[in-house]
Write an enzyme that holds these catalytic residues in place. Sequence first.
Site, mmCIF file in Angstrom:
data_model
loop_
_atom_site.group_PDB
_atom_site.id
_atom_site.type_symbol
_atom_site.label_atom_id
_atom_site.label_comp_id
_atom_site.label_asym_id
_atom_site.label_seq_id
_atom_site.Cartn_x
_atom_site.Cartn_y
_atom_site.Cartn_z
ATOM 1 N N SER A 151 0.838 -1.194 0.000
ATOM 2 C CA SER A 151 0.000 0.000 0.000
ATOM 3 C C SER A 151 0.882 1.255 0.000
ATOM 4 C CB SER A 151 -0.973 -0.027 1.180
ATOM 5 O OG SER A 151 -2.012 0.912 0.986
ATOM 6 N N GLU A 255 -1.802 -2.591 -7.667
ATOM 7 C CA GLU A 255 -3.002 -2.915 -6.894
ATOM 8 C C GLU A 255 -3.561 -1.622 -6.324
ATOM 9 O OE1 GLU A 255 -3.279 -2.516 -3.389
ATOM 10 O OE2 GLU A 255 -1.211 -1.868 -3.050
ATOM 11 N N HIS A 325 -4.918 -5.340 -1.025
ATOM 12 C CA HIS A 325 -5.565 -5.211 0.279
ATOM 13 C C HIS A 325 -6.514 -6.387 0.499
ATOM 14 C CE1 HIS A 325 -3.991 -1.230 -0.517
ATOM 15 N NE2 HIS A 325 -4.266 -0.859 0.716
#
Length: 355
Positions: A151, A255, A325
């Site tokens: 992230s 992502e 995630h």
Amino acid sequence: MLPNKNPNHASISRRNFLNASLLTTYGFASMNFSIFDDKLKVIKPVALKKGDTIGLVCPAYSAFIREEVQITVESLQEMGFKVVQGKHIFDRYGYLAGKDEDRAADINEMFADKKIDAIMAMHGGWGCARILPLLDYKLIKKNPKVFIGYSDITALLLGIYSQTGLVTFHGPVGSSTWNSFSVDYFKNTLMEGSATKMSNPVKKGDSLVQVEDRIYTITSGIAKGKLIGGNLTVLSHILGSKYVPDFKGAILFIEDVQEDTYRIDRMITQLKLAGILNQIAGFVFGKCTDCPPSKSYGSLTLEDIFEDHIKPLKIPAFSGAMIGHIKDKFTVPIGIEASIDATEGTIKLAESAVS
């Protein structure tokens, strides 16, 4: 900064803090991204073993819930590791885990400490890009060790790799779900040093065919190149800086979480205008968790966006990999040669990611 509603999503929504680009896309197509050393020597960290010490740091979001940290410590201990917490792990400065200088100091000290064998971020969130100029890259290069997270940690993974050649790892953060799937890939890649093959789980349940964690092939084929990538929002927001690696011939993996499809469209367009998409040899989109099409009439879907931007590249490409995630996570090394099979939807390391 509010925590993600889903406790299995280790990081805070990118949208809440990065809802507008820090850099405009205008003019990126003509920018020269060859500021990187083509002869950047890749440095592999030493493989982890039981008894090693993992340092926990908070380079972005604060670890104000002490029980979460304790669960992380116990999980790592269950795998046979010792754990040391950064001095500023519980600091608070607004939505950040303390001042920029202190968050950076924790990372620098962990790299300098010979007793620390690996460094793991406790959370993502927002704040890593702020400390990129404060890291001691000469120190890091002289003291290579496993550095892992995902992230918002993408900024550090790419920054450290681009400035030192040290292989970093897009994988679990401390607050991730330490289930058998994620632990197995963590151990295979970081402890056993396997040339890991990453495949989605096969689970039909009571259905006739697999419904969850399916692979969507954008363009069939096999591609080879260095794995480089991470969170799409974070990557798009550090474009134009010296902390972005060279993508020539790379396999790009990305992502994201809680982003409307028009935002995904905008950021992939930004990668195109920056000239990155035309350089890559392969493309992998992991999971875009909680990224539904807009409710407005005529919204594009993720598949539409892939057809518009990725299909014309005529390179092997697929989506749906266990990157993002989610509970079940791959541990993906940045800077290591690999191959992808876009039909199977697999990623295969060509070599060990650790020494």
